[in-house]
Write a protein that holds these residues in place. Structure first.
Motif, mmCIF file in Angstrom:
data_model
loop_
_atom_site.group_PDB
_atom_site.id
_atom_site.type_symbol
_atom_site.label_atom_id
_atom_site.label_comp_id
_atom_site.label_asym_id
_atom_site.label_seq_id
_atom_site.Cartn_x
_atom_site.Cartn_y
_atom_site.Cartn_z
ATOM 1 N N LEU A 83 0.831 -1.210 0.000
ATOM 2 C CA LEU A 83 0.000 0.000 0.000
ATOM 3 C C LEU A 83 0.864 1.258 0.000
ATOM 4 O O LEU A 83 1.858 1.351 0.715
ATOM 5 N N GLU A 84 0.446 2.246 -0.794
ATOM 6 C CA GLU A 84 1.204 3.482 -0.927
ATOM 7 C C GLU A 84 1.001 4.364 0.307
ATOM 8 O O GLU A 84 -0.120 4.546 0.750
ATOM 9 N N ASN A 130 -7.255 7.239 -4.190
ATOM 10 C CA ASN A 130 -6.397 6.096 -4.529
ATOM 11 C C ASN A 130 -6.743 4.888 -3.645
ATOM 12 O O ASN A 130 -6.453 4.889 -2.453
ATOM 13 N N PRO A 131 -7.352 3.843 -4.229
ATOM 14 C CA PRO A 131 -7.749 2.697 -3.388
ATOM 15 C C PRO A 131 -6.552 1.991 -2.767
ATOM 16 O O PRO A 131 -6.702 1.303 -1.758
ATOM 17 N N LYS A 132 -5.337 2.175 -3.350
ATOM 18 C CA LYS A 132 -4.151 1.528 -2.794
ATOM 19 C C LYS A 132 -3.411 2.422 -1.803
ATOM 20 O O LYS A 132 -2.289 2.124 -1.419
ATOM 21 N N CYS A 133 -4.061 3.512 -1.393
ATOM 22 C CA CYS A 133 -3.444 4.386 -0.388
ATOM 23 C C CYS A 133 -3.677 3.789 1.001
ATOM 24 O O CYS A 133 -4.769 3.304 1.303
ATOM 25 N N ILE A 134 -2.656 3.881 1.845
ATOM 26 C CA ILE A 134 -2.766 3.343 3.207
ATOM 27 C C ILE A 134 -3.966 3.949 3.935
ATOM 28 O O ILE A 134 -4.632 3.267 4.721
ATOM 29 N N ASN A 172 -7.096 2.033 3.893
ATOM 30 C CA ASN A 172 -6.984 0.639 4.307
ATOM 31 C C ASN A 172 -6.648 0.474 5.784
ATOM 32 O O ASN A 172 -6.367 -0.639 6.235
ATOM 33 N N HIS A 188 -0.833 13.278 1.783
ATOM 34 C CA HIS A 188 0.375 13.196 2.599
ATOM 35 C C HIS A 188 0.972 11.798 2.562
ATOM 36 O O HIS A 188 2.161 11.624 2.737
ATOM 37 N N TYR A 189 0.149 10.799 2.315
ATOM 38 C CA TYR A 189 0.615 9.407 2.384
ATOM 39 C C TYR A 189 1.020 8.873 1.012
ATOM 40 O O TYR A 189 2.186 8.574 0.796
ATOM 41 N N CYS A 190 0.092 8.782 0.058
ATOM 42 C CA CYS A 190 0.450 8.159 -1.229
ATOM 43 C C CYS A 190 1.047 9.180 -2.203
ATOM 44 O O CYS A 190 1.531 8.807 -3.267
ATOM 45 N N GLU A 191 0.999 10.473 -1.853
ATOM 46 C CA GLU A 191 1.593 11.551 -2.653
ATOM 47 C C GLU A 191 0.890 11.799 -3.975
ATOM 48 O O GLU A 191 1.414 12.497 -4.846
ATOM 49 N N LYS A 192 -0.308 11.218 -4.146
ATOM 50 C CA LYS A 192 -1.084 11.495 -5.357
ATOM 51 C C LYS A 192 -1.775 12.853 -5.224
ATOM 52 O O LYS A 192 -2.183 13.245 -4.137
ATOM 53 N N GLU A 193 -1.901 13.540 -6.361
ATOM 54 C CA GLU A 193 -2.554 14.835 -6.363
ATOM 55 C C GLU A 193 -4.014 14.698 -6.767
ATOM 56 O O GLU A 193 -4.372 13.778 -7.500
#
Ligand SMILES: [Zn+2]
Lengths: 303, 144
Positions: free
Chosen positions: A103-104, B109-113, B116, B136-141
């Motif tokens: 997970l990212e 982002n479903p794969k962001c911590i 989950n 702040h976590y996955c850094e996606k905008e």
């Protein structure tokens, strides 16, 4: 807050160079008893044998002890334990946690809840700072400097996190980049914006030919993975276009070296391995020295 | 004048005005008005020349902090808060985008911590004009 390593994005030029200097000391003398009495946990929620072995070897060569797991399938995570609970539990036992997670942002979050430092060994498609540091180390070692180099990035530039991190890490050193990719895997706009904002010059190519190969100091190859394509016809069309063969290396710059984050599939033909430009196996070995330096840095141990 | 007639007089407190009707209850939520002890009056489907039908929320004896007001910046950036003291509007506050947003926006982002793990989301506002946030976590905008 403990001294974690989650990303290279916020490391200063001075910090990067001092870590590389420390890694060079470890290359000269990899076996030192600096971690005696320390326990390092390697938590691989997502398996990655290559990265885990490199970190565990680094700890062992520094006389530390390793605990951990190589696959989350048999741990309490598979029973629904939260990441926070796992980190809190392990931090009771270890002085440092090296973690890889699918997970990212997992490492960032772990670093915020953990009482001991965290080293990010990969969080999904996001960051993998020890890979980036070993890329920098390999570039500096083969070229004698990081300043003003021509760097050619080839293959999957859309999803390849190693190339994105490399661009960010190189921003201090005035590189000139060549981005070579099929249109479907071209460098995303946000990284081109990043380059422009940070004064990094770049050119884009779809052809992988002698004009790029003969005019670069570093040729950084990446895998073109089938699962990245929505259109499999397109994959069939491009999969053989970005393959490097020995006969393409006859007129390169004498200092040119080929890097690859490994594992490779078929993007570097086996006959390249014997060429003087091939550096990817040595590059992987450099990961050990870089990781020794990163571990000591996070534990505030003078290298 | 017309607006004033639709809302009974408030001695001290805050009148949140120019709320798009459908957002009234989101705002009740974001400001935690369910948990207040003081009286709260909610109106919606009121006529408005500016936005068609609008909502309005009157909260007696409550003055929101800038942090509380900034929570509205994503959902309802154009509302106006009238600060009332002694039956008079003594100040009008508009909503500004803060530098950070905690627990207000969901990461796409479903794969962001943060999607989950039982935790609060955290975004950095990297451009207030274009309303661009960065997780702040996955850094996606993302844009809001
Ligand atoms: Zn996120």
């Amino acid at each position: 807050m403990p001294h974690s390593l989650v990303t290279i994005a916020n490391l200063s030029k001075e910090k990067i160079l001092s870590l590389l200097d420390n890694a060079a000391c470890f290359e000269a003398q990899p076996n030192r008893r600096l971690l005696e009495g320390h326990v390092v946990a390697t938590l691989f929620f997502e398996p990655s044998t290559r990265t885990r072995l490199s970190f565990e070897t680094a700890v062992n060569r520094l006389a530390g002890r390793v605990i951990g797991f190589s696959d989350a399938a048999n741990t309490s995570t598979s029973k629904g334990e939260t990441l926070k609970d796992t980190i809190m539990m392990v931090s009771n036992y270890a002085d440092l946690i090296v973690m890889r997670h699918h997970l990212e942002g997992a490492a960032r979050y772990a670093s915020e809840v953990s009482p001991v430092p965290i080293i990010n060994a990969g969080d999904g498609a996001n960051q993998h700072p020890s890979q980036t540091m070993l890329d920098l180390y390999s570039i500096r070692k083969t070229q004698g400097t990081l300043e003003g180099l021509d760097i050619c990035l080839v293959g999957d530039l859309k999803y390849g996190r190693t190339v994105h991190s490399l661009i960010m890490a190189m921003r201090h050193f005035h590189p000139h980049f060549h981005f070579v990719a099929p249109p479907e895997l071209a460098m995303p706009e946000e990284y081109k914006i990043y380059c422009r904002q940070n004064g990094i010059s770049f050119e884009e190519h779809t052809e992988f030919d002698s004009s790029v190969i003969n005019n670069t100091d570093i040729l950084y190859m990446t895998r073109v993975q089938r699962e990245r394509f929505t259109d499999l016809m397109e994959y069939e069309r491009v999969k053989n276009v970005y393959i490097l063969r020995a006969d393409m290396l006859t007129n390169t710059r004498p200092n040119m070296r080929i890097l690859h984050p490994l594992p490779r599939v078929n993007e570097i033909a086996n006959d390249v391995d014997a060429c003087p430009q091939a550096y990817y196996f040595q590059q992987a070995k450099n990961g050990l020295f870089v990781r020794e330096a990163l571990i000591c840095d996070c534990l505030d141990i003078e290298a | 004048m017309k607006d004033k007639l639709q809302v009974a007089a408030l001695e001290n407190g805050t009148v949140i005005d120019h709320i798009p009707s459908e957002l009234v209850f989101r705002i009740v939520d974001l400001l935690g008005l369910n948990n207040l002890q003081s009286s709260v009056t909610i109106g919606y489907n009121l006529q408005s020349r500016k936005i068609g039908r609008k909502g309005i929320i009157k909260v007696a004896d409550k003055f929101f902090t800038d942090e509380e007001i900034s929570r509205l910046s994503v959902v309802a950036p154009n509302v106006v808060l009238n600060i009332i003291r002694g039956y008079d509007v003594v100040e009008k506050k508009t909503v500004t985008m803060p530098d950070e947003l905690h627990g207000i926006v969901r990461c796409p982002n479903p794969k962001c911590i943060c999607n989950n793990e039982p935790m609060q989301t955290f975004f950095h506002v990297i451009n207030k004009e274009t309303r661009t946030l960065k997780c702040h976590y996955c850094e996606k905008e993302l844009h809001v």
